[in-house]
Each structure stands twice: as structure tokens, then as C-alpha cells.
Design an enzyme around this catalytic site. Structure first.
Site, PDB file in Angstrom:
ATOM      1  N   GLY A  44      13.896  31.582  43.950  1.00  0.00           N
ATOM      2  CA  GLY A  44      13.711  31.932  45.358  1.00  0.00           C
ATOM      3  C   GLY A  44      12.252  31.842  45.746  1.00  0.00           C
ATOM      4  O   GLY A  44      11.395  32.394  45.053  1.00  0.00           O
ATOM      5  N   ASN A 118      20.399  40.060  43.186  1.00  0.00           N
ATOM      6  CA  ASN A 118      20.733  38.627  43.137  1.00  0.00           C
ATOM      7  C   ASN A 118      22.250  38.507  43.215  1.00  0.00           C
ATOM      8  O   ASN A 118      22.944  39.143  42.419  1.00  0.00           O
ATOM      9  CB  ASN A 118      20.209  38.019  41.822  1.00  0.00           C
ATOM     10  CG  ASN A 118      20.671  36.577  41.606  1.00  0.00           C
ATOM     11  OD1 ASN A 118      20.763  36.130  40.471  1.00  0.00           O
ATOM     12  ND2 ASN A 118      20.942  35.844  42.660  1.00  0.00           N
ATOM     13  N   TYR A 261      22.167  23.582  37.096  1.00  0.00           N
ATOM     14  CA  TYR A 261      21.010  23.386  37.972  1.00  0.00           C
ATOM     15  C   TYR A 261      20.109  24.608  38.146  1.00  0.00           C
ATOM     16  O   TYR A 261      18.886  24.499  38.129  1.00  0.00           O
ATOM     17  CB  TYR A 261      21.500  22.915  39.348  1.00  0.00           C
ATOM     18  CG  TYR A 261      20.497  23.100  40.458  1.00  0.00           C
ATOM     19  CD1 TYR A 261      19.337  22.325  40.493  1.00  0.00           C
ATOM     20  CD2 TYR A 261      20.687  24.052  41.441  1.00  0.00           C
ATOM     21  CE1 TYR A 261      18.399  22.518  41.490  1.00  0.00           C
ATOM     22  CE2 TYR A 261      19.755  24.238  42.447  1.00  0.00           C
ATOM     23  CZ  TYR A 261      18.611  23.471  42.462  1.00  0.00           C
ATOM     24  OH  TYR A 261      17.690  23.662  43.441  1.00  0.00           O
ATOM     25  N   ASP A 364      21.413  12.662  37.850  1.00  0.00           N
ATOM     26  CA  ASP A 364      21.091  13.874  38.620  1.00  0.00           C
ATOM     27  C   ASP A 364      22.196  14.894  38.392  1.00  0.00           C
ATOM     28  O   ASP A 364      23.225  14.592  37.786  1.00  0.00           O
ATOM     29  CB  ASP A 364      20.945  13.540  40.109  1.00  0.00           C
ATOM     30  CG  ASP A 364      20.106  14.585  40.846  1.00  0.00           C
ATOM     31  OD1 ASP A 364      19.677  15.575  40.208  1.00  0.00           O
ATOM     32  OD2 ASP A 364      19.884  14.420  42.049  1.00  0.00           O
TER      33      ASP A 364
END
Ligand code: SF4
Length: 502
Positions: A44, A118, A261, A364
Site C-alpha cells: 500500500g 488488512n 502477485y 506476466d
């Protein structure tokens, strides 16, 4: 390409938040928290904050910006104490404003409570309405403030924060990994599905540290002891560590995107180094989607380990073909139209020497809306690539996330919008496209399906989504279809597919 898309991280799904907590009498806990937050910056970048207690009172400093922008020597020196919590924020509910920055602080008759969260509560709207009907007022718009106000009210009723958190946990539905600070204790709690990570470490064999990811423990010299268990409540105070499982769920549901990711590659989740997991995801892709090519290049940064794994398994050479400018923060000045036309070049610049005249495999982690991918493929072609073959370590991303990742509405997700992978390939302009299958992903992860949330690939949400929340992220056509489907199912007495336990 809109300015925000231009500046969005690759992939287009964005981070949630990072939390930390430390109980370390005699240590400079503000500084240690600062370094822990620095390691959690990738989770973040909108705001950062630290709350510190010296045993008598809690002081908090939070501001908009990166950790390095928010804190300086003077601020850190003013935050003195023995215990602290910290937060880095990316807004998934509530706006990107200072009011929503964390830690958030509330008072009860026994003192102050600071909270860092979170995740995302799916029942926050109804909880907030309930509190408002009881006269509670809110200063911000996030689900985290709802959690804080509930804890403060329960602390008042029960006479203590520890009991209050245990009382609130069953009423919070959704994803939460939280650290809570009182004058004398650091408390950590995780939802019973374990959607977001949270780990426990020791510093110098004694002090207790909590963090979203183990990379934050590493930077301050703490040892990873274990993960906070799903449904567990842990208290660190002058009496040491007390842990108990308050809640259990029929299954676990760690967000699979933490592996793909979100988490830093040098973090360990479920006992596995994320970097190694990503390499295996790349190797699995090479098995399932082989291609004749000259070079394998990653889309930085998260594509790196997967591209290494792809290259190793396929026997193709690995090359660095895209150079990323890592210094673009959210405060970056929007480019004018001329620069905007240069597209992703501001963020990524191709290495012509590595690409020109070659058949390129571009690896990716995911395709969300597809706009960024299209721009990157354009860059690689402009740099002289003969062919561009796209390999994606995640399966097609077809369903929105309700558990703390900021993704588009369903109508904007390319895998939901288009009928087939062939249509997606054409739209992004690749010569070939290979997505990881769900089975291939699970094989590479080595984690049982019943322990993971896979909802953005399967549409099967492990934690039931309230109807109003669910519909808010579906487009109109989808909403009508879902409503019809729900009605038919209610008649037949079966649960909605979005509420089915996988
Ligand atoms: S829906 Fe997708 S992004 Fe959201 S928690 Fe589940 S796996 Fe993660």
C-alpha cells in the site's frame, strides 16, 4: 489509456494493505516499525502510520504518502515507547484520504485503542448501520473504522480490549488480519478463513513481532516463528504471549494472489518462499504452453521469477527486455496528452538490443482489464520483436474480489467481457496467449484447493457475499442474470453459486 491506468502497477489488480505490531520493551519500537513498514510498502502506497505506547498513553502519527515521505527523524524521535503497531494503506473500501489512513484510534473509559487492518469486511455496511442506529458516529468511511468502533464499544461493555476483540471476531464477516494496540498490549487477530497473511516473529529471542509478511521480520532482524492461524487471537504484553483460536471455519481461503502477485518474493507463506513458488508457476506454464521462441522476458517486477522458471523448463534463454522506473508514486504528476500518448513508456522502457529481430515470450502474472498488457505488447513490437507470445501465471481473471483487493467491476474484466482466450489474444495484440489452468496453478503451488481462495477465477466465493455488496461489482446484465439465477435457486432451495463452499 487513462492516466490512472498508465500509473497502475502491473498487473492492474492493486495491493491491499500491510500491518505490523511489536512488543519490545527497551527497543526503539517506532524505528523498528518504520523499517517493517518500509518492507511492506508494496502492499500500500497511499498512506502510512505508526501508533506507539509507552505503557501510559498512545501516540499516533499518520499521513498520506510513502513511508519514506511520511516519517522523518523528528517524527520518529517523538514516538517513544515499548510497543507499537504500523500500517501502509491502499484503499479498497473508503476513499484515499487522511481520515481513512491508519492506525485509527478510538477511546473507551479504560484508555485508547489503535487498530491497523488488512482485508475487507463484506458485512461492513450492515454493521455500520447497526452502530449508527445505536448512536455511534464515524469520522471516516472504511470498514476498519467499523471494526475499531465495535472493539471500543465491546471493551466498554466487557471491561477489556482482549475480551472485546474475541467478542467482535464472530461478527466480522470477510477478510481481516489486524494488529491492535492498547496502552499495555499488542493484539493480533486473523479471520477464520485466513484470507490475508499475518505472521509472528521473535526479535532477539524475546520481543514479539507481527507482520503481514515475513520480509518485514527479516529487515528488522527478527526470526519468523510461525503464521498467525486462521481464527486465532494473540496477545503480547508484560506477561508474555497468549494465543487461542477463537473461531474456526469449514475450510481455509488464503488469497492465491498472495503467491501470484501480492506478496514480496522474499516472503514465506505457508512455509514456502514466494520466489520459489513463482518459479514453479513459470515452469508449469512452460510445460502446458510451450512455444518456439528466441528469448523469455519478464514483465517487471512480479514476472521475474516466473520468467526464470519458464526459461529453465523450456530451455529458452532468459533476457531482461523491459526496464521499469520504480520511482513512480501515487503523487506522480499526471502526464500531459503528448506524454500520455507515449503510454506505458513512462513506467516501462524496452531494451531494444534484447528484443529486436527476436521471437519473444513475455511472462506476466495476470491480465485484469487488458489495457496495460496491450500497451506493453505494443512497446515490445515497437522495439522490433518479430513475435510476441504472452504467458500468464494466473488463470483468466473473471470475477471481482470482495476480500481486500481493488479490482474492476466485472464488466471491465477482459476475461469476463470477451468470450474466448482467442478474443483476448486478438484484443491485446499477442501472437499467442497461454493462461495457466487452475489445475496447473494448484500443482505448481503444492497447496490443496480447500486452503485457497480462487474466487476471481472460479466465481465461487468461500465467504458468502451479501447481496447488495455482490451486485455492486457486477455489471447490469450480469446483475439481472444473477438475480434471476438467485431467484430460481431460492425456489429450488439451493445456495447461490457465489456462496457455495468450494
Ligand atoms: S477473490 Fe481473488 S484476489 Fe480476492 S481474495 Fe480471492 S483469490 Fe484473492
Amino acid at each position: 489509456m487513462a492516466g490512472n491506468e498508465l500509473l497502475a502497477a502491473t498487473p492492474e489488480a492493486r495491493e491491499a494493505c500491510g500491518v505490523s505490531g511489536i512488543y519490545a520493551p527497551g527497543e526503539d519500537v517506532a524505528r523498528l516499525t518504520y523499517f517493517a513498514l518500509f518492507a511492506l510498502q508494496h502492499r500500500g502506497q497511499e498512506s502510512a502510520g505508526i501508533s506507539v505506547s509507552d505503557g501510559r498513553e498512545i501516540q499516533t502519527f499518520r499521513e498520506m504518502g510513502l513511508v519514506s515521505q511520511v516519517f522523518d527523524e523528528e517524527v520518529l524521535a517523538s514516538l517513544t515507547g515499548d510497543l507499537a503497531i504500523g500500517h501502509t494503506r491502499y484503499s479498497t473500501t473508503g476513499s484515499a484520504s487522511l481520515a481513512n489512513a491508519q492506525p485509527m484510534v478510538a477511546e473507551w473509559s479504560g484508555g485508547k485503542i489503535a487498530l491497523a487492518h488488512n482485508g475487507n469486511l463484506v458485512n461492513a455496511v450492515s454493521l455500520r448501520k447497526e452502530l449508527e442506529s445505536q448512536g455511534e458516529t464515524f469520522a471516516a468511511s472504511s470498514d476498519s473504522e467499523v471494526m475499531l468502533r465495535m472493539v471500543a464499544r465491546e471493551a466498554q461493555r466487557l471491561g477489556g480490549v482482549e475480551a472485546a476483540v474475541a467478542e467482535c471476531m464472530p461478527r466480522w464477516t470477510g477478510a481481516y488480519s489486524v494488529t491492535i494496540l492498547t496502552e499495555g498490549a499488542v493484539i493480533a487477530a486473523r479471520d477464520p478463513y485466513g484470507v490475508r497473511p499475518l505472521c509472528l516473529g521473535r526479535l532477539n529471542g524475546e520481543a514479539i513481532v507481527f507482520a503481514s509478511e515475513s520480509c518485514a521480520l527479516n529487515v528488522i532482524g527478527a526470526e519468523l516463528v510461525r503464521e498467525v492461524e486462521p481464527g486465532e487471537l494473540i496477545i503480547a504484553d508484560k506477561d508474555g504471549l497468549r494465543a487461542r483460536v477463537v473461531l474456526s471455519a469449514p475450510r481455509q481461503a488464503l488469497c492465491v494472489f498472495e503467491y501470484i502477485y501480492l506478496a514480496r518474493p522474499d516472503s514465506k507463506i505457508g512455509g514456502q518462499l514466494v520466489h520459489e513458488v513463482r518459479k514453479r508457476l513459470g515452469a508449469q506454464l512452460a510445460e502446458d504452453h510451450p512455444v518456439e521462441a528466441d528469448v523469455v522476458i519478464p514483465v517487471p517486477d512480479t514476472g521475474w521469477p516466473a520468467a526464470i522458471g519458464f526459461a529453465e523448463r523450456s530451455g529458452l534463454p532468459f533476457g531482461e527486455g523491459l526496464i521499469k522506473n520504480r520511482y513512480i508514486a501515487r503523487t506522480f504528476i499526471q502526464p500531459d496528452q503528448r506524454l500520455r500518448d507515449l503510454g506505458v513508456r513512462i513506467k516501462l522502457n524496452p531494451l531494444r538490443e534484447a528484443i529486436a529481430g527476436r521471437r519473444v515470450v513475455m511472462v506476466d502474472d495476470s491480465i485484469v482489464r487488458g489495457t496495460t498488457k496491450k500497451g506493453i505488447i505494443g512497446l515490445i513490437r515497437d522495439a522490433g520483436a518479430k513475435e510476441v507470445h504472452v504467458r500468464i501465471t494466473a488463470p483468466p481473471y473473471s470475477w471481482p474480489c470482495y476480500y481486500g483487493i481493488d479490482t474492476s467491476n466485472r464488466s471491465e474484466l477482459i476475461a469476463a467481457r470477451l468470450e474466448s482466450e482467442e478474443e483476448i489474444r486478438k484484443e491485446i495484440g499477442a501472437d499467442s496467449l497461454g493462461y495457466q489452468s487452475v489445475e496447473g496453478m494448484l500443482k505448481a503451488l503444492g497447496v490443496p484447493r480447500r486452503k485457497l481462495c480462487l474466487a476471481c477465477f472460479t466465481g465461487q466465493y468461500p465467504i458468502a457475499i451479501p447481496r447488495d455488496v455482490k451486485l455492486s461489482k457486477l455489471d447490469l446484465e450480469e446483475q439481472e442474470w444473477r438475480e434471476g439465477e438467485d431467484r430460481a435457486e431460492q425456489k429450488a432451495g439451493v445456495p447461490s453459486p457465489t456462496e457455495t463452499q468450494e
